[in-house]
Design an enzyme around this catalytic site. Sequence first.
Site, PDB file in Angstrom:
ATOM      1  N   TYR A  35       0.908  -1.224   0.120  1.00 49.23           N
ATOM      2  CA  TYR A  35       0.010  -0.221  -0.081  1.00 49.23           C
ATOM      3  C   TYR A  35       0.729   1.325  -0.084  1.00 49.23           C
ATOM      4  CZ  TYR A  35      -3.300   3.615   1.562  1.00 49.23           C
ATOM      5  OH  TYR A  35      -3.926   4.749   1.532  1.00 49.23           O
ATOM      6  N   PHE A  37       4.023   1.579  -1.199  1.00 53.42           N
ATOM      7  CA  PHE A  37       4.389   1.771  -2.307  1.00 53.42           C
ATOM      8  C   PHE A  37       3.727   2.389  -3.301  1.00 53.42           C
ATOM      9  CE2 PHE A  37       5.511  -0.201  -6.289  1.00 53.42           C
ATOM     10  CZ  PHE A  37       6.936   0.213  -6.340  1.00 53.42           C
ATOM     11  N   SER A  83      24.621 -18.532 -29.701  1.00 51.48           N
ATOM     12  CA  SER A  83      24.190 -19.232 -28.725  1.00 51.48           C
ATOM     13  C   SER A  83      25.232 -20.341 -27.995  1.00 51.48           C
ATOM     14  CB  SER A  83      23.021 -20.195 -29.479  1.00 51.48           C
ATOM     15  OG  SER A  83      23.447 -20.843 -30.525  1.00 51.48           O
ATOM     16  N   GLU A 121      26.469 -22.141 -13.848  1.00 50.90           N
ATOM     17  CA  GLU A 121      25.227 -21.361 -13.795  1.00 50.90           C
ATOM     18  C   GLU A 121      24.285 -22.427 -14.423  1.00 50.90           C
ATOM     19  OE1 GLU A 121      25.592 -17.904 -16.233  1.00 50.90           O
ATOM     20  OE2 GLU A 121      27.709 -17.391 -15.458  1.00 50.90           O
ATOM     21  N   LYS A 123      20.867 -22.948 -16.480  1.00 49.88           N
ATOM     22  CA  LYS A 123      20.370 -22.500 -17.789  1.00 49.88           C
ATOM     23  C   LYS A 123      18.909 -22.269 -17.850  1.00 49.88           C
ATOM     24  CE  LYS A 123      21.067 -23.709 -22.743  1.00 49.88           C
ATOM     25  NZ  LYS A 123      19.746 -23.527 -23.154  1.00 49.88           N
ATOM     26  N   ASP A 125      15.354 -21.423 -18.354  1.00 52.43           N
ATOM     27  CA  ASP A 125      14.462 -21.592 -19.835  1.00 52.43           C
ATOM     28  C   ASP A 125      13.524 -20.522 -20.134  1.00 52.43           C
ATOM     29  OD1 ASP A 125      13.747 -23.218 -21.877  1.00 52.43           O
ATOM     30  OD2 ASP A 125      12.816 -24.821 -20.780  1.00 52.43           O
ATOM     31  N   TYR A 233      25.651 -12.250 -18.435  1.00 50.21           N
ATOM     32  CA  TYR A 233      26.607 -11.776 -19.343  1.00 50.21           C
ATOM     33  C   TYR A 233      27.052 -10.664 -19.726  1.00 50.21           C
ATOM     34  CZ  TYR A 233      29.716 -12.840 -23.594  1.00 50.21           C
ATOM     35  OH  TYR A 233      30.625 -12.783 -24.602  1.00 50.21           O
ATOM     36  N   LYS A 295      31.270 -21.958 -18.075  1.00 51.74           N
ATOM     37  CA  LYS A 295      31.842 -20.952 -18.466  1.00 51.74           C
ATOM     38  C   LYS A 295      33.328 -20.862 -18.045  1.00 51.74           C
ATOM     39  CE  LYS A 295      27.821 -18.353 -18.912  1.00 51.74           C
ATOM     40  NZ  LYS A 295      26.916 -16.979 -18.594  1.00 51.74           N
ATOM     41  N   LYS A 319      22.579 -30.187 -21.158  1.00 47.31           N
ATOM     42  CA  LYS A 319      21.221 -30.211 -21.172  1.00 47.31           C
ATOM     43  C   LYS A 319      20.906 -31.314 -20.466  1.00 47.31           C
ATOM     44  CE  LYS A 319      18.825 -28.146 -24.577  1.00 47.31           C
ATOM     45  NZ  LYS A 319      18.790 -27.062 -25.117  1.00 47.31           N
ATOM     46  N   CYS A 413     -20.061 -37.659 -27.900  1.00 43.97           N
ATOM     47  CA  CYS A 413     -19.342 -36.744 -26.581  1.00 43.97           C
ATOM     48  C   CYS A 413     -19.727 -37.897 -25.295  1.00 43.97           C
ATOM     49  CB  CYS A 413     -20.262 -35.634 -26.372  1.00 43.97           C
ATOM     50  SG  CYS A 413     -20.061 -34.953 -24.756  1.00 43.97           S
ATOM     51  N   CYS A 416     -22.656 -36.221 -23.027  1.00 40.07           N
ATOM     52  CA  CYS A 416     -24.222 -35.824 -23.574  1.00 40.07           C
ATOM     53  C   CYS A 416     -24.349 -36.653 -24.770  1.00 40.07           C
ATOM     54  CB  CYS A 416     -24.320 -34.441 -23.587  1.00 40.07           C
ATOM     55  SG  CYS A 416     -23.392 -33.673 -25.247  1.00 40.07           S
ATOM     56  N   CYS A 431     -17.414 -31.034 -28.628  1.00 40.65           N
ATOM     57  CA  CYS A 431     -18.791 -31.199 -28.526  1.00 40.65           C
ATOM     58  C   CYS A 431     -19.521 -29.934 -28.821  1.00 40.65           C
ATOM     59  CB  CYS A 431     -19.169 -31.953 -27.051  1.00 40.65           C
ATOM     60  SG  CYS A 431     -21.122 -31.790 -26.758  1.00 40.65           S
ATOM     61  N   CYS A 437     -24.735 -29.868 -22.785  1.00 36.94           N
ATOM     62  CA  CYS A 437     -23.672 -30.803 -22.425  1.00 36.94           C
ATOM     63  C   CYS A 437     -23.234 -30.374 -20.931  1.00 36.94           C
ATOM     64  CB  CYS A 437     -22.695 -30.788 -23.425  1.00 36.94           C
ATOM     65  SG  CYS A 437     -21.215 -31.842 -22.875  1.00 36.94           S
TER      66      CYS A 437
HETATM   67  S1  IVH Z   1      25.592 -17.401 -21.810  1.00 32.24           S
HETATM   68  C1  IVH Z   1      27.655 -16.280 -25.945  1.00 32.24           C
HETATM   69  N1  IVH Z   1      24.226 -18.418 -19.567  1.00 32.24           N
HETATM   70  O1  IVH Z   1      20.964 -20.240 -23.414  1.00 32.24           O
HETATM   71  C2  IVH Z   1      26.522 -17.090 -25.211  1.00 32.24           C
HETATM   72  N2  IVH Z   1      23.335 -18.329 -21.574  1.00 32.24           N
HETATM   73  O2  IVH Z   1      22.139 -21.178 -26.612  1.00 32.24           O
HETATM   74  C3  IVH Z   1      26.060 -16.309 -23.802  1.00 32.24           C
HETATM   75  N3  IVH Z   1      20.809 -19.188 -21.343  1.00 32.24           N
HETATM   76  O3  IVH Z   1      20.605 -18.003 -25.860  1.00 32.24           O
HETATM   77  C4  IVH Z   1      25.207 -16.972 -23.136  1.00 32.24           C
HETATM   78  N4  IVH Z   1      20.995 -19.547 -19.333  1.00 32.24           N
HETATM   79  O4  IVH Z   1      19.342 -17.798 -23.808  1.00 32.24           O
HETATM   80  C5  IVH Z   1      24.248 -18.046 -20.877  1.00 32.24           C
HETATM   81  N5  IVH Z   1      23.557 -18.898 -17.682  1.00 32.24           N
HETATM   82  C6  IVH Z   1      23.191 -19.018 -18.713  1.00 32.24           C
HETATM   83  C7  IVH Z   1      21.877 -19.113 -19.604  1.00 32.24           C
HETATM   84  C8  IVH Z   1      21.987 -18.835 -20.986  1.00 32.24           C
HETATM   85  C9  IVH Z   1      20.057 -19.691 -20.225  1.00 32.24           C
HETATM   86  C10 IVH Z   1      20.352 -19.259 -22.579  1.00 32.24           C
HETATM   87  C11 IVH Z   1      20.661 -17.970 -23.497  1.00 32.24           C
HETATM   88  C12 IVH Z   1      21.130 -18.451 -24.772  1.00 32.24           C
HETATM   89  C13 IVH Z   1      21.061 -20.204 -24.843  1.00 32.24           C
HETATM   90  C14 IVH Z   1      22.405 -20.689 -25.383  1.00 32.24           C
END
Ligand code: IVH
Length: 675
Positions: A35, A37, A83, A121, A123, A125, A233, A295, A319, A413, A416, A431, A437
């Site tokens: 509130y 805020f 990627s 790290e 990944k 989604d 990154y 990394k 993955k 169905c 019904c 349906c 129904c």
């Molecule tokens: S580093 C130069 N770190 O995964 C690449 N990517 O194919 C820099 N993703 O397109 C990406 N978590 O959308 C990085 N901790 C993470 C990530 C991450 C998810 C995704 C990102 C990227 C795809 C890699």
Amino acid sequence: MTAEQAKHRIEKLCKEIEQHNYNYYVLDKPTISDYEFDMLLEELIKLEKQHPEFLSPHSPSQRVGGQITKEFKSVKHKYAMLSLANSYSKDELTDFDERVKKGLGIVGNDLFGSSVEYVCELKFDGLSISLTYEHGKLTQGVTRGDGVQGDDVTTNVKTIRSIPLSIKGDYPALFEIRGEIFLPLKVFHAINKEREEIGELPLANPRNAASGTMKMQDSAVVAKRKLDCFVYYMMGEHLPANSQYDSLEKAKAWGFKISPYTKLCNSMDEVFEFINHWDKKRDELPFDIDGIVIKVNSFKQQQQLGFTAKSPRWAIAYKFKAEQVSTVLESISYQVGRTGAITPVANLKPVLLAGTTVKRASLHNADIIEKLDVRIGDHVFVEKGGEIIPKIVGVDLAKRNPHSHHVKYITHCPECVAELVRREEEANHYCPNENGCPPQIKGKIEHFVSRKAMNIDSLGGETIEQLYDAGLIKNIADIYDLKKEQLLPLERMAEKSANNLLEGIEASKKIPFERVLYAIGIRHVGETTAKKIAKKVKNIHALENATEEELLHIDEVGEIIAKSITAYFADEESRKMINCLKSFGLQFELSEEQMQSTTDKLGAKTFVISGVFQKHSRDELKDLIEKNGGKNTGSISGKTNYLLAGDNMGPEKLKKAEKLGVAIISEDDFLKMIE
Ligand code: IVH
């Protein structure tokens, strides 16, 4: 308050609100109530309206959205958005480690332990985003696109509260930071619940939901979706860090949200340990991940290793395999939804999968059953992906009974016995017996009484079931015919609850037209669309008589919605129902007050607003345009009629308007138009 004082107060409020945003969305430690805020934000918005000259594009008031973008500008990335190479096994990771060491000239295992530090790290989604900061201010947010160029989604990005609009500390004058925008699971489930309420199919998974949201044209809707973002990154010249790990710490200090689950590893054994841990524990996270990213920590070593055409040589994604089990398909049942859509569901021999016992799996539709060629008695493989309920991904043919038969999809169905139909280009069977129904009727009633519709909260799912089974309600209109003496004999219905129920029903007769329009459950007409339609047509009679062509002129109404509305009113049953509800006194036209504030003076003309104005804020101008029958869009095109130009307008817009011959008008010209 003098202008000078207002300027100071606005600046102070901006800082204070952003700090509270940070406390709440990044640190998860709010220090004031919601509130309090809201009060601060309201004060800021009010002051900015009174003094539009002090409205900054980095003001936290921008987070509530409101700007409409018809078409996102395509922007070339300064640094390509590459990627990561994928891997699926420990062996592939060992190969990666060897490639890295070879590339760095490290032979064998260093006596003092590994000479390469790795950062592990999660990944995430979601969808990747590149954010540009100039002199500490967020100036641009661009999607990955094809890696070379993406969409400028800055207005939508600004609504994400964990992305700072201004940062603090020793940041470089210009840099880009990349991260993942995602939808927390809790929000995802809430959205799907709401979609089901309005008869829309649920979104498949949080990733699709997040990327779908970022493509939305109305940033106010994006703001409501509560997206989140982790950065991972950083790029630019003169970065004040020498390693990935330190750069994340820096990002954190400047005000970004970084994942708390990052680990610096000194050996591949530690990397494997991290992977094993999260492979088991990922179900406990409040968001989806689909793997781990490994990394090389040192920037110097990263530079030495460089990139291939597609991905960095210094990083790799591992993955996760979706967890899979095999079990027996015992039978298939068919569920009928509120809209009549049929969903085949596999009944399985119970089996443990990713921590829960699975007894059912979705089979989606007839095509999927045919494609998988699943048969009753088959041993099937079941997987849990991002989807809500597990799915069958294949059949163990070695174990198939040679005398088994193909599944014959139902033709009628199960509730019904009406003959099912399959509409062109739709995967589901339906349906068609909308008004006869049982699950469709009960579903429609549940939607009708729901909070955002008629808000009869004393009429819950169970009571509806009871009333329906007792034959007291067969459609939404019957609700208004209920009598106390009919209610009292029902189980668990005391005098008090009966009174409550009747009072709730009576009160709903005052619910405004736009919500009644949403409540009657025309397919594809959600809450916002209903509002826009109500404003435009003003009463149900006009809507009943509107042609598809006319409906298409209403904001947010596309072909599917227009067709659905005309089909609804072409049905005699629907018209009868509306008449019946009218006779009970429900609101089927805008109130006097709403009517007075709307005109058609702008005759569906399209406006683009740009710059800062003296008398009204941009939001007020937008409101005035809509109230007077005009349309707002975000960018200039051949369809734009007027460019409403204020001070400090971008030169690009002006050029484009001149080129396309769009009339350029001032705030005063506009006010005269609606006088
Ligand atoms: S580093 C130069 N770190 O995964 C690449 N990517 O194919 C820099 N993703 O397109 C990406 N978590 O959308 C990085 N901790 C993470 C990530 C991450 C998810 C995704 C990102 C990227 C795809 C890699």
